[in-house]
Design an enzyme around this catalytic site. Structure first.
Site, PDB file in Angstrom:
ATOM      1  N   ASP A   1       0.904  -1.180  -0.094  1.00  0.00           N
ATOM      2  CA  ASP A   1       0.044  -0.043  -0.163  1.00  0.00           C
ATOM      3  C   ASP A   1       0.650   1.316   0.189  1.00  0.00           C
ATOM      4  O   ASP A   1       2.040   1.014   0.316  1.00  0.00           O
ATOM      5  CB  ASP A   1      -1.089   0.096   1.173  1.00  0.00           C
ATOM      6  CG  ASP A   1      -0.291  -0.025   2.646  1.00  0.00           C
ATOM      7  OD1 ASP A   1       1.064   0.257   2.632  1.00  0.00           O
ATOM      8  OD2 ASP A   1      -0.890  -0.300   3.711  1.00  0.00           O
TER       9      ASP A   1
ATOM     10  N   ASP B   1      -2.668   8.282  -2.060  1.00  0.00           N
ATOM     11  CA  ASP B   1      -4.132   8.948  -2.243  1.00  0.00           C
ATOM     12  C   ASP B   1      -4.495   9.505  -0.825  1.00  0.00           C
ATOM     13  O   ASP B   1      -3.976   9.172   0.163  1.00  0.00           O
ATOM     14  CB  ASP B   1      -5.258   8.115  -2.623  1.00  0.00           C
ATOM     15  CG  ASP B   1      -5.444   6.881  -1.633  1.00  0.00           C
ATOM     16  OD1 ASP B   1      -4.498   6.393  -0.912  1.00  0.00           O
ATOM     17  OD2 ASP B   1      -6.679   6.396  -1.668  1.00  0.00           O
TER      18      ASP B   1
ATOM     19  N   GLY C   1     -11.656   3.645   0.659  1.00  0.00           N
ATOM     20  CA  GLY C   1     -12.669   4.470   1.557  1.00  0.00           C
ATOM     21  C   GLY C   1     -13.783   3.690   1.892  1.00  0.00           C
ATOM     22  O   GLY C   1     -14.756   4.226   2.349  1.00  0.00           O
TER      23      GLY C   1
ATOM     24  N   ASP D   1      -7.867  -7.783   1.160  1.00  0.00           N
ATOM     25  CA  ASP D   1      -6.987  -7.808   2.229  1.00  0.00           C
ATOM     26  C   ASP D   1      -7.531  -7.253   3.613  1.00  0.00           C
ATOM     27  O   ASP D   1      -8.433  -6.337   3.572  1.00  0.00           O
ATOM     28  CB  ASP D   1      -5.626  -6.931   1.916  1.00  0.00           C
ATOM     29  CG  ASP D   1      -5.896  -5.454   2.309  1.00  0.00           C
ATOM     30  OD1 ASP D   1      -5.569  -4.983   3.535  1.00  0.00           O
ATOM     31  OD2 ASP D   1      -6.587  -4.630   1.470  1.00  0.00           O
TER      32      ASP D   1
END
EC number: 2.4.2.29
Length: 381
Positions: free
Chosen positions: A92, A146, A217, A267
């Protein structure tokens, strides 16, 4: 040019059966990725991860950058050599971890400045920095940097967050390409629970061009029905030829409902974290081993389960004893069981999609739990 190949092999309703091919190996989808935050899936060895059916794991850019740092990992040739895992790794970008720092961060157009949770030092992280870190980690799937939109968020807050993430997506793409990184780069769709913002985010990401598309999100406290509504909204809009990744979502029911809505990759820390807290997942629900009713229970966690804990005959009474004594073996056995359960759940869904029986599988999944199968769009309960 990424070396990732994705082959969509079968569909059943919106559920998809596919295969990701990397230079380091293949991943059958839908897939669940165990989380190795610091380069280790807590409590088990890399060869055990492979043996229980996992083909790809997740590493945490944010935490690995802070500790042990890039020089140490670089000395090992990247995260694979450092962690002794020879299969694909997804990293990530650090965006979610920065989001979770809340009051210890400051967001600007350039990136995020925050206080390190390890030593309190001020640290800056932006798209370019994230891409450089992930290049050193040498992961097989790189995530763009992000801003994770919080929940709840007004439409105006969600819009500004989504637009910032789109600008950062372009910078991530440019930095990734500028580094000559041939790992896959995934975009992340944001926009909160606002369908029009999700559409705008996806349109902007597709205009930039990515190897896969993550849905971000949707593990930040929103109700399940709103999460499912966003997946239903995005399914026909996401490119069919690219893999789809629902980030951080991980109850067994969430995996089944995500697959039913076209998701390929998942995940979550839930199977490992819950194992450390004495919660073991089974086809009939959750065994909470600290409950007194298991004190003299001679059954395994789930009779007939093929995991090491169950196939070796460890009883619920023994596991409860270990847990109450804080013995390390309890979370180790629980983790082996939970991850086995998750990986078998994914394998069973892959088989059901391939045979055109996913509807029946989903119905039997809920029946085993004594629950009613929730209707999908167009169905009645």
């Amino acid at each position: 040019m990424s070396r990732l190949q994705f082959q969509l092999q079968a569909t059943d309703g919106h559920a998809r059966r596919g295969r990701l091919t990397f230079p380091r190996g293949t991943v059958e989808t839908p897939a669940f990725m165990p989380v190795g935050t610091y380069g280790s899936v807590k409590g088990i060895l890399p060869e055990q991860i492979r043996a229980l059916g996992a083909e790809i794991i997740l590493g945490n850019t944010f935490h690995l950058y802070l500790r042990p740092g890039l020089e140490v990992i670089g000395d090992h040739g990247g995260l694979h050599g450092f962690a002794r895992w020879d299969g694909p790794i997804l990293t990530d970008s650090g965006g979610f971890q920065v989001f979770s720092l809340a009051h210890r961060r400051k967001i600007t157009e350039q990136g995020v400045t925050f206080s390190s949770p390890t030593d309190g030092a001020r640290v800056f992280l932006g798209p370019e920095e994230s891409m450089k870190i992930q290049k050193v980690l040498d992961s097989d799937i790189v995530m763009i940097f992000d801003e994770c939109t919080p929940y709840p968020a007004t439409e105006d807050v969600a819009r500004r967050s989504m637009e910032l993430s789109l600008r950062w997506a372009q910078r991530s793409r440019d930095a990734h390409d500028g580094l000559g990184n041939d790992a896959a780069l995934f975009g992340i769709v944001q926009g909160g629970v606002h369908p029009d913002l999700r559409s705008r985010s996806l349109d902007g990401l597709q205009a930039i061009g990515f190897d896969g598309y993550a849905i971000g999100g949707l593990a930040v406290g929103e109700p399940e029905h709103e999460r499912n509504a966003m997946l239903e909204h995005l399914h026909p809009r996401l490119p069919a030829e690219r893999p789809r990744y629902l980030m951080g979502v991980g109850r067994p029911e969430d995996l089944v409902e995500g697959v039913a809505r076209g998701v390929d990759m998942f995940d979550c820390v839930m199977p490992t974290r819950n194992a450390r807290n004495g919660h073991y997942f089974t086809s009939f629900g959750t065994v909470r081993i600290r409950n007194a009713k298991y004190e003299r229970d001679l059954d395994t966690i789930e009779p007939g389960c093929g995991c090491h804990a169950c196939s070796s005959g460890y009883t619920r009474a023994y596991l409860r004893h270990l847990d109450r004594c804080n013995e390390m073996l309890a979370p180790m056995l629980g983790t082996l069981h939970n991850l086995w359960y998750y990986e078998k759940l994914m394998a069973d869904m892959r088989a059901a999609i391939a045979s055109g029986t996913f509807v029946e599988f989903r119905r039997s999944f809920y029946a085993a739990r004594g629950a009613t199968t929730p209707p999908l769009p167009g169905e009645t309960s």
